[in-house]
Design a protein around this motif. Structure first.
Motif, short mmCIF file in Angstrom:
data_model
loop_
_atom_site.label_atom_id
_atom_site.label_comp_id
_atom_site.label_asym_id
_atom_site.label_seq_id
_atom_site.Cartn_x
_atom_site.Cartn_y
_atom_site.Cartn_z
N TYR A 86 6.22 -6.13 -10.56
CA TYR A 86 6.39 -5.03 -9.60
C TYR A 86 6.33 -3.66 -10.28
CZ TYR A 86 7.75 -8.74 -6.40
OH TYR A 86 7.74 -9.88 -5.62
N SER A 87 6.95 -3.54 -11.41
CA SER A 87 6.90 -2.25 -12.12
C SER A 87 5.47 -1.92 -12.52
CB SER A 87 7.79 -2.28 -13.36
OG SER A 87 9.13 -2.41 -12.99
N GLY A 88 4.75 -2.95 -12.95
CA GLY A 88 3.34 -2.75 -13.32
C GLY A 88 2.51 -2.31 -12.13
N ILE A 89 2.78 -2.90 -10.97
CA ILE A 89 2.05 -2.51 -9.75
C ILE A 89 2.37 -1.05 -9.42
CG2 ILE A 89 1.88 -2.89 -7.26
CD1 ILE A 89 2.42 -5.89 -7.86
N ALA A 90 3.64 -0.69 -9.54
CA ALA A 90 4.03 0.70 -9.21
C ALA A 90 3.30 1.70 -10.10
CB ALA A 90 5.55 0.86 -9.33
N THR A 91 3.28 1.44 -11.38
CA THR A 91 2.59 2.39 -12.27
C THR A 91 1.08 2.35 -12.04
OG1 THR A 91 2.68 0.75 -14.05
CG2 THR A 91 4.36 2.47 -14.06
N ALA A 92 0.55 1.17 -11.73
CA ALA A 92 -0.88 1.09 -11.45
C ALA A 92 -1.24 1.86 -10.17
CB ALA A 92 -1.30 -0.38 -11.31
N LYS B 96 16.33 12.23 -14.12
CA LYS B 96 14.92 12.62 -14.24
C LYS B 96 14.34 12.96 -12.88
CE LYS B 96 14.00 9.55 -18.16
NZ LYS B 96 13.52 8.21 -18.52
N GLU B 97 13.16 13.58 -12.91
CA GLU B 97 12.44 13.84 -11.67
C GLU B 97 11.73 12.58 -11.21
OE1 GLU B 97 9.70 17.10 -11.80
OE2 GLU B 97 11.26 18.52 -11.21
N GLY B 98 11.68 12.36 -9.91
CA GLY B 98 10.94 11.25 -9.36
C GLY B 98 9.48 11.62 -9.16
N PRO B 99 8.72 10.74 -8.55
CA PRO B 99 9.17 9.44 -8.09
C PRO B 99 9.30 8.44 -9.25
CG PRO B 99 6.83 9.70 -7.60
CD PRO B 99 7.31 11.00 -8.18
N ILE B 100 10.35 7.67 -9.19
CA ILE B 100 10.60 6.64 -10.21
C ILE B 100 10.78 5.30 -9.50
CG2 ILE B 100 12.17 5.85 -12.03
CD1 ILE B 100 12.89 8.71 -12.61
N PHE B 101 10.19 4.27 -10.06
CA PHE B 101 10.33 2.92 -9.51
C PHE B 101 11.20 2.11 -10.46
CE2 PHE B 101 9.15 -1.48 -8.72
CZ PHE B 101 9.04 -1.53 -7.34
N VAL B 102 12.21 1.42 -9.90
CA VAL B 102 13.14 0.66 -10.73
C VAL B 102 13.28 -0.76 -10.17
CG1 VAL B 102 15.42 0.58 -11.79
CG2 VAL B 102 14.42 2.79 -11.15
N HIS B 103 12.71 -1.70 -10.88
CA HIS B 103 12.75 -3.11 -10.47
C HIS B 103 14.03 -3.75 -10.98
CE1 HIS B 103 11.68 -7.37 -11.70
NE2 HIS B 103 11.65 -7.42 -10.39
N LEU B 104 14.78 -4.38 -10.06
CA LEU B 104 16.07 -4.99 -10.41
C LEU B 104 16.05 -6.48 -10.05
CD1 LEU B 104 18.35 -2.23 -8.81
CD2 LEU B 104 17.66 -2.40 -11.22
N GLY C 262 0.80 -1.22 0.00
CA GLY C 262 0.00 0.00 0.00
C GLY C 262 0.83 1.27 0.00
N MET C 263 2.09 1.16 0.43
CA MET C 263 2.93 2.36 0.43
C MET C 263 3.19 2.87 -0.97
SD MET C 263 3.46 3.82 3.22
CE MET C 263 4.68 5.02 2.66
N LEU C 264 3.09 2.00 -1.96
CA LEU C 264 3.30 2.47 -3.34
C LEU C 264 2.25 3.52 -3.69
CD1 LEU C 264 4.14 -0.94 -5.09
CD2 LEU C 264 5.74 0.84 -4.36
N ALA C 265 1.02 3.30 -3.24
CA ALA C 265 -0.03 4.29 -3.50
C ALA C 265 0.23 5.58 -2.72
CB ALA C 265 -1.40 3.71 -3.13
#
Lengths: 194, 171
Positions: free
Chosen positions: A119-125, A150-158, A80-83
């Protein structure tokens, strides 16, 4: 799949004066860091809280880049913190996530549905304006400077290789050279001069 | 004759936050605090951070303090109990001074409760060695200041139990 140590070494080249929360990558970050006073090297005060803690620093210090190396297990615990992060939209927040598909520090048990979760899909969703996913270091070498420019927030799945720890916690050699209270004092002192 | 209730008004809580220099309110609402949320949200000097799980509020507060801000956590007692390990790890262990305003759901002054949320609230705080102050009405508001002072002394979380839930729930 990448080695976490290589990811941290690569990031170091572009760190500048960012506040770094190395999370589960801490054991690889502590030996190479170039500015310990701006490292919020916490280990694991309570699982699932790294993104929340990093968000707090980012909101308090909006002119300072805040770079977090989160983990898949932590994300699962506090998805939920992603939201919340997306809603707060801190432009200084860079949310990297080390995905090794397991709970490495407890013996390597699988993270639920680890090979499938996007995870990246969840972040953008959840509302992150930008998200990326990397599994090869050569691609990340190209992407890292662009992401941090770039400006954030940006999510980067590794996608990283696991390093499983299978000895009792009390018998492990500590990798953090400062206790957590000292870490808070150091970072706070560096940021606000107290 | 109509009774004049001695309640805790949202304006009183807001004023206390201003007096003590609060910069951020990390919140997850309960059914009785919407009026307070509306008032706080209208204050351009207060930054509201909504979370989806109360445990996250503890870690956000720790980060805000580390960055030099002054956070308050605003949650219900049910969420307080959900937050146990986060409070331990992110507030107690890191020695983060932070006031937690906790809606005391189920509290009755006469002590006969029908809500287990109330039954376990104070035992929970005692188990976690968190000092707390009960606030039922505006006349108790000074205890909010005591809590702010106390959290700086102990370098840790201090709870304010809001026993009227802003709507005279206890009357």
């Amino acid at each position: 799949m990448m080695e976490t140590a290589d990811v941290m070494k690569l990031f170091l080249k572009y760190r500048d004066d960012a506040v770094v929360l190395s999370g589960r990558g801490g054991r690889h970050w502590v030996p190479i860091t170039d500015n310990e006073k701006l490292d919020a090297t916490m280990g694991d005060p309570a699982m699932g809280g790294h993104a929340s803690y990093a968000l707090g620093i980012a909101l308090a210090q909006p002119k300072k880049k805040v770079v977090l190396f989160d983990s898949d297990g932590d994300i699962h615990m506090s998805m939920g913190m992603l939201a919340t992060i997306a809603e707060q939209a801190p432009t200084n927040f860079y949310h990297f996530m080390l995905d090794n598909e397991i709970y490495a520090t407890t013996g390597g048990q699988p993270v639920p549905n680890a090979k499938v979760v996007d995870y990246s899909g969840i972040a953008t969703a959840c509302g992150y304006p930008k998200a990326h996913s990397y599994s090869e270091l050569s691609d990340l070498e190209v992407g890292m400077p662009e992401i941090l420019a770039k400006e954030g927030p940006i999510f980067v799945h590794l996608k990283v290789a696991p390093t499983i720890e299978n000895t009792p916690i009390g018998q492990r050699k500590p990798w953090n050279n400062r206790d957590r209270v000292k870490v808070v004092q150091d970072v706070r002192g560096e940021l606000i001069g107290v | 004759m109509a009774e004049t209730a001695d309640v805790l008004s949202p304006e009183t809580v807001h004023q206390k936050f201003k007096e003590h220099g609060v910069t951020h309110v990390i919140w997850l609402p309960d059914s009785e605090t919407n009026f307070l949320f509306t008032l706080l949200n209208a204050d351009p000097d207060l930054h509201m951070v909504g979370v989806g799980r109360e445990g996250n509020a503890a870690a956000v507060a720790a980060g805000l303090y580390t960055g030099g801000a002054k956070p308050v956590v605003l949650i219900q007692n049910t969420g307080l109990m959900e937050s146990g390990d986060s409070i331990r790890g992110w507030l107690k262990s890191l020695k983060i001074p932070c006031v937690m305003m906790v809606g005391y759901r189920g509290y009755t002054r006469h002590g006969v409760t029908t809500d287990t949320a109330a039954d376990f609230t104070e035992p929970f705080l005692n188990a976690f060695q968190i000092k707390y102050y009960l606030v039922e009405s505006d006349s108790d508001a000074d205890r909010i200041s005591v809590a702010f002072d106390e959290c700086e002394k102990v370098n840790g979380p201090v709870a304010v139990l809001v026993a009227d839930e802003f709507h005279g729930f206890n009357r």
